[in-house]
Design a protein around this motif. Structure first.
Motif, mmCIF file in Angstrom:
data_model
loop_
_atom_site.group_PDB
_atom_site.id
_atom_site.type_symbol
_atom_site.label_atom_id
_atom_site.label_comp_id
_atom_site.label_asym_id
_atom_site.label_seq_id
_atom_site.Cartn_x
_atom_site.Cartn_y
_atom_site.Cartn_z
ATOM 1 N N CYS A 61 -25.074 13.498 -11.927
ATOM 2 C CA CYS A 61 -24.664 14.901 -12.030
ATOM 3 C C CYS A 61 -23.307 15.126 -11.368
ATOM 4 N N GLN A 62 -23.076 14.491 -10.245
ATOM 5 C CA GLN A 62 -21.807 14.637 -9.541
ATOM 6 C C GLN A 62 -20.647 14.045 -10.336
ATOM 7 N N ASP A 63 -20.921 12.994 -11.107
ATOM 8 C CA ASP A 63 -19.853 12.181 -11.708
ATOM 9 C C ASP A 63 -19.750 12.336 -13.221
ATOM 10 N N VAL A 64 -20.121 13.501 -13.763
ATOM 11 C CA VAL A 64 -20.126 13.680 -15.216
ATOM 12 C C VAL A 64 -18.762 13.386 -15.819
ATOM 13 N N GLY A 65 -17.714 13.984 -15.273
ATOM 14 C CA GLY A 65 -16.380 13.785 -15.836
ATOM 15 C C GLY A 65 -15.873 12.375 -15.663
ATOM 16 N N GLU A 66 -16.074 11.815 -14.480
ATOM 17 C CA GLU A 66 -15.627 10.447 -14.203
ATOM 18 C C GLU A 66 -16.342 9.447 -15.100
ATOM 19 N N ASP A 67 -17.653 9.623 -15.261
ATOM 20 C CA ASP A 67 -18.406 8.705 -16.118
ATOM 21 C C ASP A 67 -17.941 8.811 -17.574
ATOM 22 N N HIS A 68 -17.710 10.038 -18.044
ATOM 23 C CA HIS A 68 -17.264 10.202 -19.434
ATOM 24 C C HIS A 68 -15.922 9.523 -19.660
ATOM 25 N N ALA A 69 -15.040 9.603 -18.684
ATOM 26 C CA ALA A 69 -13.738 8.949 -18.813
ATOM 27 C C ALA A 69 -13.880 7.433 -18.932
ATOM 28 N N ARG A 70 -14.969 6.888 -18.420
ATOM 29 C CA ARG A 70 -15.235 5.447 -18.529
ATOM 30 C C ARG A 70 -16.041 5.109 -19.776
ATOM 31 N N GLY A 71 -16.314 6.108 -20.603
ATOM 32 C CA GLY A 71 -17.057 5.856 -21.828
ATOM 33 C C GLY A 71 -18.558 5.895 -21.656
ATOM 34 N N ARG A 72 -19.035 6.529 -20.579
ATOM 35 C CA ARG A 72 -20.471 6.577 -20.313
ATOM 36 C C ARG A 72 -20.928 8.010 -20.114
ATOM 37 N N VAL A 73 -22.090 8.318 -20.660
ATOM 38 C CA VAL A 73 -22.692 9.633 -20.496
ATOM 39 C C VAL A 73 -24.130 9.416 -20.052
ATOM 40 N N CYS A 123 -24.215 21.293 -26.262
ATOM 41 C CA CYS A 123 -23.018 20.665 -25.704
ATOM 42 C C CYS A 123 -22.438 19.638 -26.668
ATOM 43 N N GLY A 124 -21.115 19.646 -26.792
ATOM 44 C CA GLY A 124 -20.427 18.665 -27.611
ATOM 45 C C GLY A 124 -19.502 17.805 -26.786
ATOM 46 N N GLU A 125 -18.759 16.951 -27.469
ATOM 47 C CA GLU A 125 -17.862 16.026 -26.785
ATOM 48 C C GLU A 125 -16.781 16.754 -25.998
ATOM 49 N N ARG A 126 -16.313 17.874 -26.530
ATOM 50 C CA ARG A 126 -15.267 18.634 -25.834
ATOM 51 C C ARG A 126 -15.733 19.108 -24.463
ATOM 52 N N ASP A 127 -16.996 19.463 -24.368
ATOM 53 C CA ASP A 127 -17.518 19.948 -23.089
ATOM 54 C C ASP A 127 -17.464 18.858 -22.026
ATOM 55 N N LEU A 128 -17.755 17.623 -22.435
ATOM 56 C CA LEU A 128 -17.758 16.504 -21.495
ATOM 57 C C LEU A 128 -16.346 16.065 -21.133
ATOM 58 N N ALA A 129 -15.407 16.246 -22.067
ATOM 59 C CA ALA A 129 -14.044 15.759 -21.862
ATOM 60 C C ALA A 129 -13.111 16.814 -21.280
ATOM 61 N N GLY A 130 -13.612 18.036 -21.093
ATOM 62 C CA GLY A 130 -12.749 19.120 -20.638
ATOM 63 C C GLY A 130 -12.413 19.036 -19.160
ATOM 64 N N GLU A 131 -11.610 20.001 -18.723
ATOM 65 C CA GLU A 131 -11.196 20.064 -17.317
ATOM 66 C C GLU A 131 -12.063 21.019 -16.521
ATOM 67 N N THR A 132 -12.908 21.774 -17.194
ATOM 68 C CA THR A 132 -13.832 22.690 -16.522
ATOM 69 C C THR A 132 -15.228 22.468 -17.094
ATOM 70 N N THR A 133 -16.210 23.081 -16.454
ATOM 71 C CA THR A 133 -17.602 22.901 -16.864
ATOM 72 C C THR A 133 -18.097 24.162 -17.561
ATOM 73 N N PRO A 134 -18.227 24.166 -18.883
ATOM 74 C CA PRO A 134 -18.739 25.353 -19.560
ATOM 75 C C PRO A 134 -20.190 25.628 -19.183
ATOM 76 N N ALA A 135 -20.635 26.865 -19.403
ATOM 77 C CA ALA A 135 -21.971 27.282 -18.978
ATOM 78 C C ALA A 135 -23.053 26.397 -19.576
ATOM 79 N N ARG A 136 -22.897 26.010 -20.844
ATOM 80 C CA ARG A 136 -23.944 25.210 -21.484
ATOM 81 C C ARG A 136 -24.061 23.820 -20.843
ATOM 82 N N LEU A 137 -22.936 23.268 -20.399
ATOM 83 C CA LEU A 137 -22.992 21.979 -19.713
ATOM 84 C C LEU A 137 -23.573 22.150 -18.306
ATOM 85 N N ARG A 138 -23.262 23.265 -17.668
ATOM 86 C CA ARG A 138 -23.868 23.537 -16.363
ATOM 87 C C ARG A 138 -25.392 23.603 -16.479
#
Length: 306
Positions: free
Chosen positions: A181-193, A205-220
């Motif tokens: 949970c802490q590393d969602v963005g970092e893991d996605h940048a490494r190709g892992r979800v 949630c779509g790919e944009r939500d994981l790759a964005g710079e902020t956390t949309p409500a649905r990803l939260r």
């Protein structure tokens, strides 16, 4: 039959090979302070602390092989680590310093080989599996990536029973989930979800939500669901603390507190984890640790047979 080492394929002068587990426990410790696994290490007697730090050094080495792109062929190197473990358990001299550093803990604490091999397999899986369809699939991954650490720790304390290992599995899986949970963005940048795909779909949630710079409500909402699951696992595993006594109880209470404090930090942050570091404050961690320890002391005398 043991695995055949392939060290000739690798550069033994590479920084990964140069790490010395025997002599570098002090070097491991600063990095360890930021991790859930060794949160309680500093309260332990020197011999137990060194055993746990050698285990931690091994786990970090294997993680680095898979995560940091620092070797040309990580799968081949992971095979080499497995082969080196086979040498260690056959009474022969391992080639890698981090595996040699396990010799005292293996010989004096009778830690079996299987949990070390499972840690290697988890990182091998990270090379080929980038996503997990269901929460059940994620739990199966945690059986490789997280739960073996708890089994090793119990062996180090001389308290490894089937009952305690079952409780430890819940705690370790919870720690792994909150780390994801802490590393969602970092893991996605490494190709892992590591958020289950079924949950991502459920909340839209779509790919944009994981790759964005902020956390949309649905990803939260997805992160909040995993946080709640982790908290439930911590609730189920916390009786492990009351089954122990002495420094083992103090240490394991620290591991549980690390998970609980991280759950609290995620909630305080509104599960906004992309583009920011969500970590528990030291004061909160200490107070949580004391609370877990107090509940464990009330709950048992450390002599229970689990």
């Amino acid at each position: 039959m043991g695995r055949k080492p392939m060290f000739a394929l690798h550069d033994e002068g590479h920084p990964l090979f140069m790490h010395s587990g025997e002599d570098d426990a002090a070097g491991i410790t600063p990095k360890a302070h930021g991790e859930n696994f060794p949160v309680a290490a500093l309260v332990l007697p020197r011999d137990i602390r060194r055993h746990l730090l050698s285990v931690y050094g091994f786990a970090r080495f294997v993680d680095d092989v898979g995560d940091e792109g620092r070797v040309r062929d990580p799968l081949r190197l992971l095979d080499d680590v497995d082969a080196d473990l086979d040498l260690l358990y056959a009474g022969r001299l391992p080639r890698l310093p981090v595996v040699r550093a396990l010799t005292p803990v293996v010989e004096t604490r009778a830690v079996p080989a299987e949990p070390f091999h499972r840690l290697v397999e988890a990182n091998r899986r990270d090379q080929t599996v980038g996503r997990y369809g269901t929460f059940k699939d994620l739990l199966a991954y945690c059986e490789l990536s997280a739960n073996p650490v708890g089994h090793i720790v119990l062996h180090v304390f001389g308290l490894a029973t089937a009952g305690r290992m079952a409780l430890s599995d819940r705690v370790c899986t919870a720690l792994q989930i909150v780390e994801h949970c802490q590393d969602v963005g970092e893991d996605h940048a490494r190709g892992r979800v590591y958020l289950p795909e079924e949950d991502l779909r459920r909340f839209g949630c779509g790919e944009r939500d994981l790759a964005g710079e902020t956390t949309p409500a649905r990803l939260r909402d997805v992160v909040a669901l995993q946080t709640t699951r982790a908290e439930r696992l911590l609730d189920e595993g916390e009786p492990l603390v009351s089954s122990m006594g002495g420094v083992a109880r103090v240490a394991v209470a620290g591991y549980v507190a690390g998970g609980r404090a991280t759950v609290a930090a995620l909630r305080r942050a509104g599960h906004d984890v992309v583009g920011r570091a969500v970590r528990p404050h030291r004061v909160r961690l200490l107070s949580t640790w004391l609370g877990v320890l107090a509940r464990g002391t009330r709950g048992g005398n450390g002599r229970g047979r689990l």
